[in-house]
Write a protein that holds these residues in place. Structure first.
Motif, PDB file in Angstrom:
ATOM      1  N   LEU A  52     -14.179  -1.199 -21.949  1.00  0.00           N
ATOM      2  CA  LEU A  52     -12.956  -0.723 -21.323  1.00  0.00           C
ATOM      3  C   LEU A  52     -11.791  -0.804 -22.309  1.00  0.00           C
ATOM      4  O   LEU A  52     -11.639  -1.778 -23.024  1.00  0.00           O
ATOM      5  CB  LEU A  52     -12.633  -1.558 -20.084  1.00  0.00           C
ATOM      6  N   ALA A  53     -10.986   0.222 -22.300  1.00  0.00           N
ATOM      7  CA  ALA A  53      -9.767   0.220 -23.130  1.00  0.00           C
ATOM      8  C   ALA A  53      -8.632   0.749 -22.266  1.00  0.00           C
ATOM      9  O   ALA A  53      -7.971   1.735 -22.577  1.00  0.00           O
ATOM     10  CB  ALA A  53      -9.962   1.082 -24.375  1.00  0.00           C
ATOM     11  N   VAL A  54      -8.417   0.070 -21.138  1.00  0.00           N
ATOM     12  CA  VAL A  54      -7.480   0.532 -20.125  1.00  0.00           C
ATOM     13  C   VAL A  54      -6.054   0.275 -20.594  1.00  0.00           C
ATOM     14  O   VAL A  54      -5.709  -0.828 -21.026  1.00  0.00           O
ATOM     15  CB  VAL A  54      -7.723  -0.194 -18.786  1.00  0.00           C
ATOM     16  N   GLN A 107      -6.729 -19.610 -29.794  1.00  0.00           N
ATOM     17  CA  GLN A 107      -6.273 -19.250 -28.444  1.00  0.00           C
ATOM     18  C   GLN A 107      -5.357 -18.038 -28.536  1.00  0.00           C
ATOM     19  O   GLN A 107      -4.295 -18.096 -29.141  1.00  0.00           O
ATOM     20  CB  GLN A 107      -5.515 -20.412 -27.798  1.00  0.00           C
ATOM     21  N   ASN A 108      -5.781 -16.926 -27.941  1.00  0.00           N
ATOM     22  CA  ASN A 108      -5.007 -15.687 -27.987  1.00  0.00           C
ATOM     23  C   ASN A 108      -4.867 -15.059 -26.606  1.00  0.00           C
ATOM     24  O   ASN A 108      -5.758 -15.201 -25.760  1.00  0.00           O
ATOM     25  CB  ASN A 108      -5.680 -14.654 -28.902  1.00  0.00           C
ATOM     26  N   ARG A 109      -3.773 -14.330 -26.438  1.00  0.00           N
ATOM     27  CA  ARG A 109      -3.659 -13.451 -25.275  1.00  0.00           C
ATOM     28  C   ARG A 109      -4.647 -12.315 -25.479  1.00  0.00           C
ATOM     29  O   ARG A 109      -4.709 -11.726 -26.556  1.00  0.00           O
ATOM     30  CB  ARG A 109      -2.231 -12.915 -25.144  1.00  0.00           C
ATOM     31  N   CYS A 110      -5.422 -12.005 -24.454  1.00  0.00           N
ATOM     32  CA  CYS A 110      -6.574 -11.122 -24.611  1.00  0.00           C
ATOM     33  C   CYS A 110      -6.378  -9.843 -23.797  1.00  0.00           C
ATOM     34  O   CYS A 110      -6.405  -9.859 -22.570  1.00  0.00           O
ATOM     35  CB  CYS A 110      -7.840 -11.857 -24.165  1.00  0.00           C
ATOM     36  N   TYR A 111      -6.177  -8.732 -24.515  1.00  0.00           N
ATOM     37  CA  TYR A 111      -5.919  -7.437 -23.881  1.00  0.00           C
ATOM     38  C   TYR A 111      -7.161  -6.546 -23.922  1.00  0.00           C
ATOM     39  O   TYR A 111      -7.751  -6.335 -24.994  1.00  0.00           O
ATOM     40  CB  TYR A 111      -4.812  -6.696 -24.619  1.00  0.00           C
ATOM     41  N   ALA A 112      -7.519  -5.979 -22.768  1.00  0.00           N
ATOM     42  CA  ALA A 112      -8.607  -5.006 -22.745  1.00  0.00           C
ATOM     43  C   ALA A 112      -8.250  -3.786 -23.587  1.00  0.00           C
ATOM     44  O   ALA A 112      -9.099  -3.242 -24.304  1.00  0.00           O
ATOM     45  CB  ALA A 112      -8.887  -4.583 -21.305  1.00  0.00           C
ATOM     46  N   ARG A 113      -7.006  -3.344 -23.545  1.00  0.00           N
ATOM     47  CA  ARG A 113      -6.592  -2.136 -24.271  1.00  0.00           C
ATOM     48  C   ARG A 113      -6.680  -2.309 -25.781  1.00  0.00           C
ATOM     49  O   ARG A 113      -6.632  -1.331 -26.524  1.00  0.00           O
ATOM     50  CB  ARG A 113      -5.182  -1.724 -23.864  1.00  0.00           C
ATOM     51  N   LEU A 114      -6.800  -3.558 -26.227  1.00  0.00           N
ATOM     52  CA  LEU A 114      -6.965  -3.838 -27.656  1.00  0.00           C
ATOM     53  C   LEU A 114      -8.377  -4.357 -27.944  1.00  0.00           C
ATOM     54  O   LEU A 114      -8.600  -5.103 -28.894  1.00  0.00           O
ATOM     55  CB  LEU A 114      -5.916  -4.845 -28.128  1.00  0.00           C
ATOM     56  N   ASP A 119      -9.638  -8.298 -28.001  1.00  0.00           N
ATOM     57  CA  ASP A 119      -9.489  -9.093 -29.233  1.00  0.00           C
ATOM     58  C   ASP A 119     -10.832  -9.242 -29.960  1.00  0.00           C
ATOM     59  O   ASP A 119     -11.160 -10.289 -30.513  1.00  0.00           O
ATOM     60  CB  ASP A 119      -8.905 -10.476 -28.910  1.00  0.00           C
ATOM     61  N   ARG A 120     -11.582  -8.146 -30.002  1.00  0.00           N
ATOM     62  CA  ARG A 120     -12.970  -8.191 -30.460  1.00  0.00           C
ATOM     63  C   ARG A 120     -13.119  -8.687 -31.903  1.00  0.00           C
ATOM     64  O   ARG A 120     -14.030  -9.470 -32.215  1.00  0.00           O
ATOM     65  CB  ARG A 120     -13.596  -6.803 -30.323  1.00  0.00           C
ATOM     66  N   GLU A 121     -12.243  -8.238 -32.812  1.00  0.00           N
ATOM     67  CA  GLU A 121     -12.381  -8.633 -34.218  1.00  0.00           C
ATOM     68  C   GLU A 121     -12.156 -10.131 -34.408  1.00  0.00           C
ATOM     69  O   GLU A 121     -12.863 -10.786 -35.177  1.00  0.00           O
ATOM     70  CB  GLU A 121     -11.404  -7.833 -35.085  1.00  0.00           C
ATOM     71  N   VAL A 122     -11.167 -10.667 -33.701  1.00  0.00           N
ATOM     72  CA  VAL A 122     -10.921 -12.103 -33.790  1.00  0.00           C
ATOM     73  C   VAL A 122     -12.070 -12.874 -33.154  1.00  0.00           C
ATOM     74  O   VAL A 122     -12.518 -13.898 -33.682  1.00  0.00           O
ATOM     75  CB  VAL A 122      -9.569 -12.470 -33.140  1.00  0.00           C
ATOM     76  N   ARG A 123     -12.575 -12.383 -32.044  1.00  0.00           N
ATOM     77  CA  ARG A 123     -13.703 -13.066 -31.407  1.00  0.00           C
ATOM     78  C   ARG A 123     -14.934 -13.087 -32.313  1.00  0.00           C
ATOM     79  O   ARG A 123     -15.660 -14.074 -32.371  1.00  0.00           O
ATOM     80  CB  ARG A 123     -14.054 -12.388 -30.072  1.00  0.00           C
ATOM     81  N   LEU A 124     -15.161 -11.984 -33.041  1.00  0.00           N
ATOM     82  CA  LEU A 124     -16.292 -11.939 -33.960  1.00  0.00           C
ATOM     83  C   LEU A 124     -16.103 -12.937 -35.099  1.00  0.00           C
ATOM     84  O   LEU A 124     -17.046 -13.648 -35.477  1.00  0.00           O
ATOM     85  CB  LEU A 124     -16.454 -10.526 -34.533  1.00  0.00           C
ATOM     86  N   PHE A 125     -14.885 -13.007 -35.643  1.00  0.00           N
ATOM     87  CA  PHE A 125     -14.573 -13.996 -36.676  1.00  0.00           C
ATOM     88  C   PHE A 125     -14.898 -15.395 -36.164  1.00  0.00           C
ATOM     89  O   PHE A 125     -15.518 -16.203 -36.866  1.00  0.00           O
ATOM     90  CB  PHE A 125     -13.092 -13.891 -37.055  1.00  0.00           C
ATOM     91  N   CYS A 126     -14.489 -15.674 -34.939  1.00  0.00           N
ATOM     92  CA  CYS A 126     -14.729 -16.996 -34.351  1.00  0.00           C
ATOM     93  C   CYS A 126     -16.210 -17.248 -34.137  1.00  0.00           C
ATOM     94  O   CYS A 126     -16.723 -18.337 -34.451  1.00  0.00           O
ATOM     95  CB  CYS A 126     -13.976 -17.121 -33.037  1.00  0.00           C
TER      96      CYS A 126
END
Length: 290
Positions: A287-289, A187-194, A197-204
């Motif tokens: 998006l990387a707003v 469970q993570n705070r999910c920022y579009a500008r980061l 959290d794509r790398e963690v989501r891929l790991f999961c």
């Protein structure tokens, strides 16, 4: 044009075959409104409730009061619900501790979950999370001790699933090196500008870990105003918030919402019905707003 994303309103399945709701209501920062908002969320249709035994940001006992009210009036039964709470290290707490700070970490975990079960009026929780690792720099010995203590609580039947929150990819990779068992949830705070959290989501995704995304709206207020999102919302006759939640579902996130507005609760749950083409999902993903 792209193809229409496949939508499923059924529960999600975890790696070990247990089922969880496809939306979770978060109870942080609700204070004296906690009980009433939990009961309201259940009446509206939420079946997943997230809390923590961390008085600094949560009123876990208030969650229990809301649950009791919903049980009494027949809105839900315990077996209808997915209850999730957390163990929080001393540095994340204020002076209102759910355990003896002089005790070992293993004892603190046992005391904290016992307190949670009392607060919630439950014999078990469905998910028990480590509320952030002990260090921002990596998986430490303290985390290993807490994780093993959490596993013992699971084996004793006081929780069904285990997870971690507020973690980096580094934490997860190091955790995988140390432990034979990985979490059922991240469970993570999910920022579009980061990158959402794509790398963690891929790991999961690669390990069949369910990724729970929180602060999807409050951490991304610029996204809600972005032309990509607002145009999609207009076309779908939906709100920007619904588009963001629809995106979260489409990329495999289990979203949390903490709204205190009944209409917004209903709209959030209805986000499953917002159609997104795969190219729209990809546009939001890109998006990387800031």
């Amino acid at each position: 044009m792209g193809t229409l994303m496949a939508w499923q309103n059924s529960d999600m399945e975890t790696a070990n075959g247990l089922f969880i709701p496809d939306f979770i209501y978060g109870t942080a920062w609700k204070e004296e409104r906690t009980a009433a908002l939990v009961e309201l969320a259940l009446r509206v249709g939420f079946r997943g409730i997230d809390t923590a035994n961390q008085r600094r940001h949560y009123l876990e006992a208030g969650v229990g009061e809301g649950l009791a009210a919903a049980y009494k009036t027949g809105v839900v039964t315990r077996k209808d619900l997915f209850l999730q709470t957390k163990f929080t290290y001393r540095q994340g707490q204020d002076e209102r501790l759910p355990y003896d700070p002089a005790a070992s970490l293993s004892v603190q975990v046992a005391q904290s979950i016992a307190s949670s079960l009392q607060h919630l009026g439950a014999n078990y929780v469905d998910s028990y999370l480590m509320h952030g690792p002990s260090s921002a720099y990596g998986w430490a010995e303290a985390d290993a001790e807490v994780w093993e203590a959490m596993r013992k609580e699971r084996d004793a039947g006081r929780t069904r699933l285990l997870g971690v929150s507020n973690v980096s990819l580094r934490h997860l990779e190091q955790m995988a090196e140390v432990h034979s068992e990985l979490p059922a949830f991240v469970q993570n705070r999910c920022y579009a500008r980061l990158g959402w959290d794509r790398e963690v989501r891929l790991f999961c995704r690669e390990r069949r870990i369910v990724y729970q995304g929180f602060s999807l709206l409050t951490a991304n207020t610029e996204v809600l105003r972005h032309p990509v999102v607002t145009s999609l919302a207009t076309r779908a006759k939906a709100s920007s918030a619904q588009v963001v939640f629809a995106f979260a579902h489409a990329v495999g996130m289990l979203p949390l919402t903490g709204t205190s507005n009944a209409d917004h609760m209903k709209q959030d749950l209805a986000s499953f019905g917002v159609p997104l083409l795969d190219d729209a999902v990809q546009a939001i993903e890109a998006l990387a707003v800031r």
